[in-house]
Scaffold this motif. Structure first.
Motif, short mmCIF file in Angstrom:
data_model
loop_
_atom_site.label_atom_id
_atom_site.label_comp_id
_atom_site.label_asym_id
_atom_site.label_seq_id
_atom_site.Cartn_x
_atom_site.Cartn_y
_atom_site.Cartn_z
N LYS A 143 -4.30 14.77 -35.53
CA LYS A 143 -3.23 14.22 -37.15
C LYS A 143 -2.55 14.88 -38.34
O LYS A 143 -2.03 13.65 -39.27
N ASP A 144 -2.04 15.53 -38.07
CA ASP A 144 -1.55 16.85 -38.79
C ASP A 144 -0.19 16.77 -39.57
O ASP A 144 0.85 15.46 -38.59
N SER A 145 0.32 16.33 -40.28
CA SER A 145 1.76 15.77 -41.14
C SER A 145 2.24 16.64 -41.95
O SER A 145 1.21 17.44 -42.19
N PRO A 146 3.79 17.33 -41.64
CA PRO A 146 4.58 17.63 -43.16
C PRO A 146 3.63 17.31 -44.11
O PRO A 146 4.49 18.38 -45.74
N PHE A 147 3.56 16.23 -44.99
CA PHE A 147 3.04 16.29 -46.09
C PHE A 147 1.61 16.72 -46.35
O PHE A 147 1.36 16.37 -47.34
N ASN A 148 0.93 16.76 -45.58
CA ASN A 148 -0.40 17.75 -46.32
C ASN A 148 -0.15 19.25 -46.82
O ASN A 148 -1.73 20.08 -47.08
N GLY A 149 0.49 19.80 -46.72
CA GLY A 149 0.35 20.55 -47.31
C GLY A 149 0.83 22.10 -47.17
O GLY A 149 0.26 23.76 -47.29
N LYS A 150 -0.01 22.26 -45.71
CA LYS A 150 0.38 23.59 -44.63
C LYS A 150 1.58 23.94 -44.36
O LYS A 150 2.21 24.37 -43.38
N LEU A 151 2.17 24.58 -45.23
CA LEU A 151 3.42 25.74 -45.63
C LEU A 151 3.18 26.40 -44.41
O LEU A 151 4.71 25.98 -44.08
N VAL A 152 2.38 27.94 -44.02
CA VAL A 152 2.53 27.90 -43.06
C VAL A 152 2.71 27.00 -41.41
O VAL A 152 3.54 27.64 -40.72
N TYR A 153 2.37 26.87 -41.39
CA TYR A 153 2.07 25.77 -40.65
C TYR A 153 2.92 25.05 -39.62
O TYR A 153 4.06 25.23 -38.74
N TRP A 154 3.64 24.15 -40.86
CA TRP A 154 4.45 24.04 -40.51
C TRP A 154 6.19 24.30 -40.55
O TRP A 154 7.17 24.11 -39.73
N SER A 155 6.15 24.72 -41.30
CA SER A 155 7.18 26.12 -41.37
C SER A 155 7.09 26.93 -40.23
O SER A 155 8.53 27.48 -39.57
N THR A 156 6.72 27.03 -39.68
CA THR A 156 6.59 28.22 -38.31
C THR A 156 7.06 26.96 -37.08
O THR A 156 7.63 27.11 -35.51
N ARG A 157 6.73 25.74 -37.21
CA ARG A 157 6.95 24.90 -36.46
C ARG A 157 8.31 24.38 -36.19
O ARG A 157 8.98 23.90 -35.17
N MET A 158 9.11 24.06 -37.67
CA MET A 158 10.28 22.83 -37.69
C MET A 158 11.27 24.54 -38.74
O MET A 158 12.47 24.05 -38.23
N GLY A 159 10.74 25.52 -39.00
CA GLY A 159 11.61 26.04 -39.59
C GLY A 159 12.31 25.90 -40.87
O GLY A 159 13.36 26.83 -41.30
N ARG A 160 11.67 25.16 -41.34
CA ARG A 160 12.36 24.59 -42.84
C ARG A 160 10.82 23.88 -43.38
O ARG A 160 10.25 23.55 -42.62
#
Length: 614
Positions: free
Chosen positions: A496-513
């Motif tokens: 259920k992870d979402s870009p709004f949960n504040g996990k910067l490293v995880y979402w930057s790694t996935r999305m590149g932004r």
């Protein structure tokens, strides 16, 4: 961080600091998500009102519909399709919830491979921008509650996540699958049921209701809309996801009541029963997996009843029960199924194969393959054929420049499949070669002349379609096989992870932004797949991340992306220490070379000036 809204009266469109604007909006979205996750509805509504009134949100919404969106030059009923920078600033200042909406303009687009046409409702630029403002405020609230196996039209999720989840579901066990599609989902949603499910009051409810009831103008004829949400609206995908939210939870509740026993005859736990039933949804297309045919049939009945509450129904022509391995167990006698342009099927293999169950270590007896569907391959070749036909009298370079993005995009979409394993990429290259050979024969009159003029040998490849051979770096046609594909390398998004949960490293790694992460660091995280190349460990949220030059600038390295890497702070210190040591060694070596050169010259000087020493 300063509030960018305070600058709204002094900043022009070209002077807007977009990074600050995005960070301000994203900061509020994260707070909405956090409040929604802990069930603080009052805080959610307060933050949503703040975000809807925000000048930063308004200019960002205007930029998306007038600059970023591919349909930015599509006009609504008012005929306006492009705005000057001054008009964009003026539009941002006018955006507010009024509870009113102009009708949408009806546009009919053909469905690929069919004679049917899909109706689109194009709102005016004003309504599209206002929908973007509202969507930005509503989306974080619902992202905190959406089901984990819903992948369509959601930030940070894609069709590749849905396909990966399918493989994880069936790779160790053959199953029945309900392959279903909802008939005219966007056009048939019940307005009252949707508004009740949304749960909003006041101006937000009035504005959403106005968009739903705005009506359409087709060939200058107005038609009222009593159901559905217009395809083409910015907020429509979010509303459709909200309308279908709850389907997975309903089926999980049903799974808890199943009569499932283990090999000893004891009832399984409710967690195991829920895990045995898999639901995967992408927008209005969804799949249901289970080993028992009766369970899948019952799920079809339950979903039909559940959809009736939203005014929806299953489409009979696109709904079937199939088996992933045995064709005789499928309703139509065809094993496997198509989903999002992929074909998923299991094939029998020898019992002596290395494929075994991860727990029992028993031979599986089958292999799961995910490949491009036949329709997808035919459409791809048709696009290639049309491009070649269009350029039958054009220069070779123009043809290559138009074909390369098509090939690159197609292979990128199917990069997480077994297309290379089954030889589909090689087949696509061969079919294109045949079309290009016919093109060359038409241009030159013979295949031999065409080969000499348009093809070149590069390395081990003798048939490379190359333009401008006289240059050092000639323009060449890309091939499907040089990109490759694999269905095992892709990592699916976490539950259920979402870009709004504040996990910067995880979402930057996935999305590149990420608005909260510098662009350079985010790009490096994605390129390195979240791994520090110095210690080979994954980055964590609490780690210090520092950008490092692979070859130090003092040693002749360049300040570009090819020479950059992202390291842990302590790893960066270790590497910098080694770089400094190497720099000192080089300086010492140069110093010694200078001294040695002077020692060679000194004896000659002594001989010439010996009178001074005797």
């Amino acid at each position: 961080m300063p509030n960018t809204d305070s600058k709204q009266n002094t900043v022009g469109w070209k002077d807007i600091n977009w990074h600050k604007v995005e960070r301000y909006v994203f900061k509020l979205q994260k707070r909405i998500y956090a409040a929604s996750s802990r069930g603080d509805v009052r805080k959610v509504r307060k933050l949503q009102k703040t975000l809807i009134r925000s000048w930063s949100n308004k200019v960002l919404a205007v930029r998306k519909v007038t600059t970023d969106n591919r349909g930015k030059k599509t006009a609504g009923v008012d005929g306006v399709k492009s705005l000057s920078p001054e008009a964009r600033m003026s539009l941002a200042g006018q955006l507010k919830l009024t509870g009113k909406s102009q009708p949408t303009r009806r546009v009919w687009i053909p469905k690929p491979g069919r004679d049917e046409k899909r109706p689109l409702g194009i709102p005016t630029i004003y309504d599209r921008a206002l929908q973007g403002v509202v969507k930005t405020a509503l989306e974080p609230e619902w992202e905190a509650h959406f089901e984990p196996n819903s992948y369509g039209f959601r930030p940070g999720r894609s069709c590749h996540d849905a396909i990966k989840q399918i493989k994880l579901t069936i790779q160790n066990k053959e199953k029945y699958v309900l392959d279903a599609d909802i008939a005219k989902c966007f056009d048939k949603i019940n307005h009252n049921a949707l508004l009740q499910k949304l749960g909003y009051t006041g101006k937000i409810r009035q504005q959403i209701r106005a968009w739903l009831k705005s009506g359409v103008i087709d060939q200058k004829v107005f038609t009222a809309t009593s159901e559905g949400t217009p395809q083409g609206g910015v907020i429509s995908p979010l509303l459709a996801n909200i309308a279908l939210h709850g389907m997975e939870n309903m089926l999980n509740d049903f799974a808890k009541t199943l009569d499932l026993k283990n090999y000893k005859g004891y009832q399984l736990s409710w967690q195991s029963k829920v895990k045995s039933l898999a639901v995967i949804r992408y927008a209005d297309d969804f799949l249901i997996f289970h080993t028992d045919l009766n369970v899948v049939q019952r799920c079809r009945e339950l979903i039909s009843e559940w959809l009736n509450g939203m005014g929806l129904e299953l489409k009979p022509s696109k709904t079937r029960i199939a088996h992933t391995l045995h064709s005789e167990l499928s309703e139509d006698g065809v094993a496997g199924f198509d989903f999002l342009g992929y074909h998923i099927q299991q094939f029998p293999i020898s019992k002596h194969s290395s494929a075994v169950h991860p727990t029992t270590r028993k031979p599986l007896g089958f292999r799961t393959l995910i490949t491009p569907s036949k329709d997808a391959c035919k459409k791809h070749q048709k696009v290639i054929k049309d491009v070649i036909k269009k350029h039958k009298n054009s220069h070779q370079a123009r043809l290559i420049n138009e074909l390369n993005p098509i090939i690159r995009g197609w292979v990128k979409y199917y990069s997480n499949s077994d297309a290379q394993t089954v030889g589909e990429l090689t087949r696509q290259d061969y079919l294109i070669f045949q079309k290009l050979r016919a093109w060359g024969r038409y241009k030159t009159g013979s295949v031999n002349k065409a080969r000499k003029k348009y093809w070149k040998k590069i390395g081990n490849k003798s048939w490379v379609f190359v333009a401008n051979k006289e240059y050092a770096n000639p323009l060449r046609l890309l091939t499907h096989t040089e990109f490759g594909s694999s269905s095992t390398e892709y990592v699916k998004v976490k539950d259920k992870d979402s870009p709004f949960n504040g996990k910067l490293v995880y979402w930057s790694t996935r999305m590149g932004r990420s608005p909260d992460m510098p662009t350079r660091k985010a790009n490096l995280l994605k390129r390195q797949k979240g791994i520090c190349p110095w210690c080979c460990l994954r980055f964590r949220e609490e780690d210090t991340l520092e950008v490092d030059h692979i070859l130090a600038l003092a040693l002749g390295g360049r300040d570009d992306y090819k020479n950059l890497q992202l390291l842990h702070g302590h790893c960066h210190d270790d590497k910098t220490a080694l770089d400094l040591e190497y720099i000192r060694e080089r300086k010492l070596q140069k110093h010694l070379e200078v001294i040695n050169s002077e020692l060679v010259v000194l004896p000659n000087l002594l001989c010439k000036n010996s009178k001074y020493f005797f």
